[in-house]
Motif scaffolding. Structure first.
Motif, PDB file in Angstrom:
ATOM      1  N   PHE A  98       0.827  -1.203   0.000  1.00  0.00           N
ATOM      2  CA  PHE A  98       0.000   0.000   0.000  1.00  0.00           C
ATOM      3  C   PHE A  98       0.865   1.258   0.000  1.00  0.00           C
ATOM      4  O   PHE A  98       0.535   2.253  -0.648  1.00  0.00           O
ATOM      5  CB  PHE A  98      -0.939   0.005   1.198  1.00  0.00           C
ATOM      6  CG  PHE A  98      -2.106  -0.936   1.055  1.00  0.00           C
ATOM      7  CD1 PHE A  98      -2.841  -0.968  -0.118  1.00  0.00           C
ATOM      8  CD2 PHE A  98      -2.462  -1.780   2.079  1.00  0.00           C
ATOM      9  CE1 PHE A  98      -3.924  -1.831  -0.264  1.00  0.00           C
ATOM     10  CE2 PHE A  98      -3.544  -2.648   1.950  1.00  0.00           C
ATOM     11  CZ  PHE A  98      -4.270  -2.670   0.772  1.00  0.00           C
ATOM     12  N   ALA A 108      -6.743   6.540  -2.436  1.00  0.00           N
ATOM     13  CA  ALA A 108      -6.857   5.360  -1.584  1.00  0.00           C
ATOM     14  C   ALA A 108      -8.304   4.944  -1.344  1.00  0.00           C
ATOM     15  O   ALA A 108      -8.558   3.816  -0.914  1.00  0.00           O
ATOM     16  CB  ALA A 108      -6.189   5.631  -0.237  1.00  0.00           C
ATOM     17  N   ARG A 163     -10.422   3.022   1.117  1.00  0.00           N
ATOM     18  CA  ARG A 163      -9.541   2.537   2.182  1.00  0.00           C
ATOM     19  C   ARG A 163      -9.132   3.666   3.118  1.00  0.00           C
ATOM     20  O   ARG A 163      -9.062   4.826   2.720  1.00  0.00           O
ATOM     21  CB  ARG A 163      -8.288   1.907   1.554  1.00  0.00           C
ATOM     22  CG  ARG A 163      -7.374   1.203   2.521  1.00  0.00           C
ATOM     23  CD  ARG A 163      -6.323   0.416   1.752  1.00  0.00           C
ATOM     24  NE  ARG A 163      -5.423   1.243   0.989  1.00  0.00           N
ATOM     25  CZ  ARG A 163      -4.311   1.788   1.480  1.00  0.00           C
ATOM     26  NH1 ARG A 163      -3.997   1.620   2.748  1.00  0.00           N
ATOM     27  NH2 ARG A 163      -3.522   2.501   0.704  1.00  0.00           N
TER      28      ARG A 163
END
Length: 229
Positions: free
Chosen positions: A97, A170, A173
Motif C-alpha cells: 500500500f 486510496a 480505504r
C-alpha cells in the motif's frame, strides 16, 4: 458476473499463472495483456494504460514494489493496481500500500474474487476520466489541480490538496497516519504533528460549507474519505 468489459495488464513471471489468468479474463470477455518482468511491464503500463494492473511482487529486473512506485511517479493518470503475491504478512501488505497499490490479494486465491476486485477497481477509476477522480459529488482533476464539490470550486493550499489527493486515490480505504506522513514528506517529516494544521485547513475548505462531512477520522488508525451521496 458483470457484463462490463475491461482491459487488464498482468505483470507476472509464472507462465502457468499467466496462462490461467488469460483463460479467466478472456472467458468473461475481458482483454488482457501480459509482461513477464518488471521493466517491460512498467513500460507497457505507461505506454498503454490498462483499466486495471495485476502486479506480482517477486519479478525479475524490477520488483513489483518498485514498479508500482515508479508507475505512481511517472503515469499521467491513476492506474488501479492490484498486487497479487504469496507474501502474506501485515508488513508485506503495508509495504504494498505504501508503494501505491489500491488492493492486495495473496496466493493462492479464488479466481472469482480476483475478477470481482478487478472490476471494482476499474469502476472506481474510469479510463474515460483520465485525470479525474470522482467520489460522490467531489471531483479532483489530477492534471489541473482543480477540486470541486457539488459543482463548487474549492480552493486549497498545496499540502491540504496533496492530502486530499492521497485520500481520494486510496478511497474507500483508510490511510494510516504514518502512511500519510510518509507519502507527503518521506523521511523529512516535521518534528511536531505535521498533519494537524493541514487537516484543519482541508476540513474548513472541503466540509465546512456543506451539510455532510467527507473527511473522516478513524480513531486510532488514520483518515479516509466518505462519499457524500
Amino acid at each position: 458476473m458483470s457484463t462490463e468489459r475491461i482491459q487488464v495488464l498482468v505483470i507476472e513471471d509464472s507462465h502457468a499463472l499467466r496462462t490461467s489468468l488469460a483463460a479467466l479474463f478472456e472467458h468473461y470477455g475481458h482483454r488482457v495483456d501480459f509482461a513477464a518482468d518488471g521493466r517491460s511491464g512498467l513500460a507497457l503500463a505507461l505506454a498503454q494504460p490498462p483499466d486495471v494492473l495485476v502486479l506480482d511482487l517477486g519479478l525479475p529486473g524490477i520488483d513489483g514494489l518498485r514498479v508500482c512506485a515508479q508507475l505512481r511517479q511517472r503515469a499521467d493518470r491513476h492506474i488501479p493496481v492490484l498486487m497479487l503475491t504469496a507474501r502474506d504478512t501485515v508488513d508485506d501488505t503495508l509495504s504494498g500500500f505504501e508503494a501505491g497499490a489500491d488492493d492486495y490479494l495473496t496466493k493462492p486465491f479464488d479466481e472469482r474474487e480476483l475478477l470481482a476486485r478487478c472490476l471494482a477497481l476499474s469502476r472506481r477509476h474510469r479510463v474515460g476520466e483520465v485525470c479525474v477522480l470522482q467520489i460522490g459529488t467531489l471531483s479532483i482533476d489530477r492534471r489541473s489541480g482543480e477540486v470541486r464539490r457539488q459543482g463548487q470550486l474549492i480552493e486549497l493550499q498545496q499540502t491540504p490538496q496533496r492530502i486530499l489527493l492521497e485520500l481520494a486515490e486510496a478511497w474507500p480505504r483508510t490511510l494510516t497516519r504514518s502512511e500519510l506522513i510518509q507519502r507527503l514528506w518521506g523521511d523529512e517529516a516535521p518534528m511536531s504533528d505535521p498533519l494537524r494544521s493541514h487537516l484543519y485547513l482541508l476540513r474548513q475548505a472541503l466540509d465546512k460549507p456543506f451539510q455532510r462531512a467527507m473527511l473522516k477520522t478513524v480513531h486510532g488508525i488514520g483518515f479516509r474519505l466518505e462519499a457524500d451521496e
